[in-house]
Write a protein that holds these residues in place. Structure first.
Motif, PDB file in Angstrom:
ATOM      1  N   VAL A   1     -25.748 -12.161  10.976  1.00 15.13           N
ATOM      2  CA  VAL A   1     -25.849 -12.634  12.656  1.00 15.13           C
ATOM      3  C   VAL A   1     -26.266 -11.673  13.999  1.00 15.13           C
ATOM      4  CG1 VAL A   1     -25.973 -14.698  13.618  1.00 15.13           C
ATOM      5  CG2 VAL A   1     -25.263 -14.597  11.628  1.00 15.13           C
ATOM      6  N   HIS A   2     -27.774 -11.588  14.093  1.00 20.02           N
ATOM      7  CA  HIS A   2     -27.489 -11.462  15.644  1.00 20.02           C
ATOM      8  C   HIS A   2     -26.846 -12.178  16.983  1.00 20.02           C
ATOM      9  CE1 HIS A   2     -30.196  -8.115  18.862  1.00 20.02           C
ATOM     10  NE2 HIS A   2     -28.695  -7.445  18.756  1.00 20.02           N
ATOM     11  N   GLU A   3     -26.135 -11.063  17.324  1.00 19.16           N
ATOM     12  CA  GLU A   3     -26.065 -12.137  18.857  1.00 19.16           C
ATOM     13  C   GLU A   3     -26.255 -11.469  20.000  1.00 19.16           C
ATOM     14  OE1 GLU A   3     -22.902 -15.603  17.751  1.00 19.16           O
ATOM     15  OE2 GLU A   3     -22.180 -14.130  17.227  1.00 19.16           O
ATOM     16  N   THR A   4     -26.680 -12.159  21.231  1.00 19.89           N
ATOM     17  CA  THR A   4     -27.405 -10.837  22.362  1.00 19.89           C
ATOM     18  C   THR A   4     -26.245 -11.474  23.604  1.00 19.89           C
ATOM     19  OG1 THR A   4     -28.822 -12.336  22.762  1.00 19.89           O
ATOM     20  CG2 THR A   4     -28.862  -9.945  21.846  1.00 19.89           C
TER      21      THR A   4
ATOM     22  N   HIS B   1     -13.412  -3.044  10.016  1.00 19.08           N
ATOM     23  CA  HIS B   1     -13.136  -3.935  10.770  1.00 19.08           C
ATOM     24  C   HIS B   1     -13.521  -4.994  10.685  1.00 19.08           C
ATOM     25  CE1 HIS B   1     -17.509  -4.868   9.200  1.00 19.08           C
ATOM     26  NE2 HIS B   1     -17.635  -3.056   9.185  1.00 19.08           N
ATOM     27  N   CYS B   2     -13.090  -6.398  10.597  1.00 16.76           N
ATOM     28  CA  CYS B   2     -13.137  -7.605  10.713  1.00 16.76           C
ATOM     29  C   CYS B   2     -14.460  -8.572  10.108  1.00 16.76           C
ATOM     30  CB  CYS B   2     -12.355  -8.864  11.322  1.00 16.76           C
ATOM     31  SG  CYS B   2     -12.920  -8.735  13.392  1.00 16.76           S
ATOM     32  N   GLY B   3     -15.699  -7.573  10.115  1.00 14.31           N
ATOM     33  CA  GLY B   3     -17.037  -8.619   9.839  1.00 14.31           C
ATOM     34  C   GLY B   3     -17.369  -8.316  11.163  1.00 14.31           C
ATOM     35  N   GLU B   4     -16.997  -8.907  12.561  1.00 14.34           N
ATOM     36  CA  GLU B   4     -17.389  -9.369  13.981  1.00 14.34           C
ATOM     37  C   GLU B   4     -17.523  -8.026  14.701  1.00 14.34           C
ATOM     38  OE1 GLU B   4     -16.018 -13.173  15.385  1.00 14.34           O
ATOM     39  OE2 GLU B   4     -15.836 -14.344  13.368  1.00 14.34           O
TER      40      GLU B   4
ATOM     41  N   PRO C   1     -20.899  -5.516   7.944  1.00 14.53           N
ATOM     42  CA  PRO C   1     -20.961  -7.382   8.961  1.00 14.53           C
ATOM     43  C   PRO C   1     -21.687  -7.770   8.746  1.00 14.53           C
ATOM     44  CG  PRO C   1     -21.963  -4.852   9.986  1.00 14.53           C
ATOM     45  CD  PRO C   1     -21.579  -4.777   9.146  1.00 14.53           C
ATOM     46  N   THR C   2     -21.024  -9.613   9.305  1.00 11.21           N
ATOM     47  CA  THR C   2     -21.358 -10.223   8.940  1.00 11.21           C
ATOM     48  C   THR C   2     -21.908 -10.915  10.564  1.00 11.21           C
ATOM     49  OG1 THR C   2     -19.372 -11.447   9.508  1.00 11.21           O
ATOM     50  CG2 THR C   2     -20.254 -10.860   7.284  1.00 11.21           C
ATOM     51  N   HIS C   3     -21.639 -10.486  11.407  1.00 11.37           N
ATOM     52  CA  HIS C   3     -22.083 -10.498  12.699  1.00 11.37           C
ATOM     53  C   HIS C   3     -21.829  -9.116  13.859  1.00 11.37           C
ATOM     54  CE1 HIS C   3     -20.540 -14.782  11.324  1.00 11.37           C
ATOM     55  NE2 HIS C   3     -21.975 -14.898  12.478  1.00 11.37           N
ATOM     56  N   ILE C   4     -23.615  -9.220  14.588  1.00 10.13           N
ATOM     57  CA  ILE C   4     -23.070  -8.168  14.587  1.00 10.13           C
ATOM     58  C   ILE C   4     -23.880  -8.520  16.870  1.00 10.13           C
ATOM     59  CG2 ILE C   4     -24.916  -5.672  15.853  1.00 10.13           C
ATOM     60  CD1 ILE C   4     -24.979  -5.711  12.741  1.00 10.13           C
ATOM     61  N   GLY C   5     -23.111  -7.839  17.205  1.00 14.28           N
ATOM     62  CA  GLY C   5     -23.138  -8.354  18.611  1.00 14.28           C
ATOM     63  C   GLY C   5     -23.762  -6.981  19.629  1.00 14.28           C
ATOM     64  N   THR C   6     -24.587  -7.391  20.163  1.00 15.08           N
ATOM     65  CA  THR C   6     -25.481  -6.395  21.225  1.00 15.08           C
ATOM     66  C   THR C   6     -25.832  -6.755  22.399  1.00 15.08           C
ATOM     67  OG1 THR C   6     -28.090  -6.197  20.528  1.00 15.08           O
ATOM     68  CG2 THR C   6     -25.946  -5.063  19.252  1.00 15.08           C
TER      69      THR C   6
END
Length: 249
Positions: free
Chosen positions: A171-174, A82-85, A142-147
């Protein structure tokens, strides 16, 4: 065209089909039809009957439960990183009249990462999924995780950092906009599931969903560049099982 693509796959022994009363090509044809198209086992039984081949829907079911997980297992090592994001979400799957939870992860480009069917939606289930998806691939964490804003995710991500499965700078983003891609991917997966009922057991759901995910990986191209036709997808499946490249659709 995919020059040399099939040389990456070790030709499998026909022991995969030892003891079967039908040849391997026909069995893999059934598995492909069921997982690729919105067909029930009785639909496929009728298709073969029109061709003069008498099969039973329960036999077709056994073939899918046997070879769908095998297809997923053999494809797994050939997916690109995966690309990391990363985007993570869960969707609902009905099993024996009750809703269960399918955790799934893709990157921002749609590349598949992993999935896990669970009976509950809680912190323990989320942690099991994160460990399955990221523990073996520490170099590609991963460097960024979106949930979404589900409560289990922040605690789970912090636990994974404490266990060194995720890096501390992850980084965790919502943001809701980040989840659009994986929600569309849920639809791509689930639209092939027959609408005439639900899975009858957690065991069969788990095995069959592995096949649905594997076919979706193939449709996406597994990271291969160039033309990717239905015939080439079928050749790939046949090569994985050591079969001759006779095309079926």
């Amino acid at each position: 065209m995919f020059i040399g693509i099939y040389s990456k796959f070790i030709l499998r022994s026909k022991d995969d089909f030892k003891g079967r009363h039908f040849n391997g090509l026909m069995i893999i044809q059934v598995v492909n039809w069921y997982l690729r198209y919105c067909l029930s086992y009785r639909d496929i039984e009728k298709l073969f009957l029109k061709r003069g081949i008498n099969t039973d829907h329960s036999t077709l079911n056994r073939w899918v439960l046997r070879y769908a997980p095998l297809l997923e297992k053999r494809l797994r090592s050939y997916r690109k990183p995966h690309c990391g994001e990363v985007r993570i979400d869960e969707t609902y799957i009905k099993v024996k009249g009750q809703w269960k939870y399918l955790y799934r992860a893709i990157d921002k480009n749609g590349t598949a990462i992993d999935f896990l069917l669970t009976a509950k939606r809680n912190i323990k289930a989320a942690q099991r999924f994160f460990r399955k998806a990221f523990k073996k691939d520490g170099l590609f964490a991963p460097t960024h995780i979106g949930t979404d804003k589900a409560l289990p995710f922040p605690k789970t991500i912090q636990t994974m950092k404490n266990e060194y499965i995720l890096p501390n700078h992850c980084v965790h983003e919502t943001k809701k906009s980040l989840q659009q891609g994986i929600e569309n991917d849920h639809f791509r997966l689930k639209r092939g599931i027959p609408r005439n009922g639900c899975f009858q057991s957690f065991h069969t759901a788990r095995k069959t969903l592995k096949g649905y995910e594997a076919i979706l990986w193939i449709k996406k191209g597994l990271g291969f560049k160039g033309k990717w036709t239905i015939n080439e997808q079928i050749k790939l499946i046949q090569s994985i099982f050591g079969l001759n490249n006779n095309i079926f659709v």
